[in-house]
Every structure is written in structure tokens, then in C-alpha cells.
Scaffold this active site. Sequence first.
Site, short mmCIF file in Angstrom:
data_model
loop_
_atom_site.label_atom_id
_atom_site.label_comp_id
_atom_site.label_asym_id
_atom_site.label_seq_id
_atom_site.Cartn_x
_atom_site.Cartn_y
_atom_site.Cartn_z
N VAL A 1 0.98 -1.14 0.08
CA VAL A 1 -0.12 0.11 -0.06
C VAL A 1 1.05 1.33 -0.20
CG1 VAL A 1 -0.21 0.43 2.52
CG2 VAL A 1 -2.05 1.18 1.16
N CYS A 2 0.42 2.14 -0.60
CA CYS A 2 1.09 3.64 -0.74
C CYS A 2 2.43 3.33 -1.25
CB CYS A 2 1.21 4.08 0.82
SG CYS A 2 1.20 6.00 0.71
N GLU A 3 3.62 4.07 -0.95
CA GLU A 3 4.73 4.05 -1.10
C GLU A 3 5.40 2.41 -1.08
OE1 GLU A 3 4.08 5.84 1.29
OE2 GLU A 3 4.40 7.90 0.78
N THR B 1 0.44 3.19 -6.84
CA THR B 1 1.06 3.59 -5.51
C THR B 1 0.53 4.89 -5.15
OG1 THR B 1 3.33 4.08 -4.20
CG2 THR B 1 3.23 5.00 -6.57
#
Length: 224
Positions: free
Chosen positions: A118-120, A138
Site C-alpha cells: 500500500v502507498c509507497e 502507488t
Amino acid sequence: MAKKAPVFNITIPIYEGVDLMDVAAPCEMFNWMGVYWKAERTVVVRLAAATAKTVKTRDKLKLTPDITFAEYDKKRLPTDLIWVPGGDVPHLSKMMKNEAYLNFLKKQSKQAVYVTSVCEGALLLASAGLLDGYEATTHWAFVPCLKKFPKIAVADGYLRFVVDRNRITGGGISSGLDEALEVIARVSSYEIACQVQLITQYFPKPPINGSIPDRNDKCPLDGA
């Protein structure tokens, strides 16, 4: 004697500067999955780290690892699902070059049914070569960073999550809630995912109506 339900092992490798919700959201959702799935599988969520030392999140809250990377090898613990969280720029930049962390991702991913971020966290999977040949996303601000990996097909737009075979990557921070429900539906059942949605009362209706910029060309990691 009743037969024990087999364990479904979920590994979340954490590090200094990790985003709190990237860890807390899946922990909440996956543990509820375990409540409703217990007749078939026992869900175990472990926070793993290079050492047993307390880790401070980007928000300075403290997380205590359940287990170290070395203990995974020593105990020969399996990973059925690995969930890689994002973090702040200085620490993320370091982790993208951290051999111990990247090697752990590679090793656990070999046996995992699903490899997720998740995310970065997608940039950490990318740095380990684990998104090569896959479509991924991302956090919206870090899409230009992900595009620097030529073997990854970066999804158009700013999606909440992207599924490509056994790779599932999420957008920024809160996207992990949507992504976790998708994972739960795939791993256990759609009905269990609905139960998790209900018990957590995840029916979002934000009181504001912001928007993501139409265009973003700069990678926040440049010069980090």
C-alpha cells in the site's frame, strides 16, 4: 478431538518512519477476517522487522515488532500474504537500498499466495524486483517514482488499488482499507469481506470533496 484450523500467515515488514495507517488498517481488517474465518483458517498477523527494537512511525507512534527477519529463517515460518507499507521520504529512500529488508521481501514473496503493498510500499516491492512484469499503482504523489522502474506497467490514473495476478498494490494510505477488503474477499470469501466491512462500519462518505491533481511529474524521492 477437533482438528485445528490451518494457519494463514500474514507478514507486515515494518521500519522506522513507516506510515501508521499503512500498518494499522490491514491489522484491523485482517484480524476481523480471522474472527469470521476461524472455522476454516486461523489468521496470524505478524509485524516483522530487522531487529526487535521499537519502531517509530512517521507520526512518532511506537510499534513493537512481533518477530525479527532472522527468526523467520530460524523458525522456518511461512508467509501466505506479505503486505508492504509505505513510509516517509528519508526512511523510504534508505529502505529502497536496504539489502536486509529487500532480501526479506524476496524470500517471503517466493512462498506467498499474495504479494501486496500500500502507498509507497510499492516502491519497496519495485526495488526488490517483485513488480517486474506486473501492473501496479502507488500513492498519487509517488507515481512518477514508480514510473522510473521500466519493467513495471504503472496503471493509468490514481486508482485505489490494482490487482495483477497475485500482486495487489494500493494507492495512498487510506486506500489500504479498500485494498484489504479486496484481499479478504479473495483470500477467504466475499461474504466474510462484507462482514468485515459491516463490523468496522466502513461505508465512507467524506464531509469534504477534495481532488487529486490532474498532472504530477515530480518524484518526491529526487534528491532524497
